[in-house]
Scaffold this active site. Structure first.
Site, mmCIF file in Angstrom:
data_model
loop_
_atom_site.group_PDB
_atom_site.id
_atom_site.type_symbol
_atom_site.label_atom_id
_atom_site.label_comp_id
_atom_site.label_asym_id
_atom_site.label_seq_id
_atom_site.Cartn_x
_atom_site.Cartn_y
_atom_site.Cartn_z
ATOM 1 N N CYS A 66 0.878 -1.169 0.000
ATOM 2 C CA CYS A 66 0.000 0.000 0.000
ATOM 3 C C CYS A 66 0.915 1.217 0.000
ATOM 4 O O CYS A 66 2.035 1.149 -0.493
ATOM 5 C CB CYS A 66 -0.966 -0.029 1.192
ATOM 6 S SG CYS A 66 -0.146 0.068 2.799
ATOM 7 N N ARG A 67 0.463 2.312 0.567
ATOM 8 C CA ARG A 67 1.296 3.521 0.586
ATOM 9 C C ARG A 67 2.471 3.370 1.545
ATOM 10 O O ARG A 67 3.607 3.578 1.182
ATOM 11 C CB ARG A 67 0.441 4.733 0.970
ATOM 12 C CG ARG A 67 1.153 6.067 0.777
ATOM 13 C CD ARG A 67 0.263 7.236 1.141
ATOM 14 N NE ARG A 67 0.104 7.360 2.571
ATOM 15 C CZ ARG A 67 0.978 7.969 3.375
ATOM 16 N NH1 ARG A 67 2.052 8.521 2.884
ATOM 17 N NH2 ARG A 67 0.768 8.031 4.666
#
Length: 105
Positions: A66-67
Site C-alpha cells: 500500500c502507501r
C-alpha cells in the site's frame, strides 16, 4: 497488534525476478493506483479484498503493498488467515526505490 511476515523492497524485487509464482498485490484505492504504482501489480482495494480474495489462485505467493505498509499489513494478515502465502512489503510504495509507473493500466 498482530504480526505478519514482511519482506524488504530488496527481497521483494528478488522474489519477483526469480519466482514466476509471485504476484504483487496493491491494496490501495484505484485513484492511488493510477497516480503511482509498481509495474505489473494487481489492484484489489483493501475494502474489496474480503470478497475478491476468492478469485486469487492459492498456489501463488503474494507480496502485498500500500502507501506505507499499514493497509497491506491488514491485507496480508487476512490472506494468511484464508490460507494464502502472503507477505507485507515493509514501508510500502513510499520507500520502493525501483521503477514506478502512473496512469490507468
Amino acid at each position: 497488534m498482530f504480526q505478519v511476515p514482511e519482506v524488504s523492497y530488496e527481497e521483494a524485487k528478488r522474489m519477483l525476478e526469480e519466482d514466476s509464482n509471485v504476484i504483487l498485490l496493491d491494496v490501495r484505492t484505484p485513484q492511488e493506483h493510477a497516480q503511482l504504482r509498481i509495474p505489473n501489480s494487481k489492484l484489489i482495494p483493501l475494502d474489496e479484498l474480503r470478497y475478491a480474495y476468492k478469485d486469487l489462485p492459492k498456489d501463488k505467493k503474494y507480496i502485498v503493498y500500500c502507501r506505507s505498509g499499514e493497509r497491506s499489513a491488514f491485507a496480508t494478515y487476512f490472506l494468511r488467515h484464508m490460507g494464502y502465502e502472503a507477505y507485507n512489503l515493509a514501508g510500502g510504495i513510499l520507500i520502493w526505490p525501483y521503477e514506478k509507473v502512473s496512469g490507468i493500466d
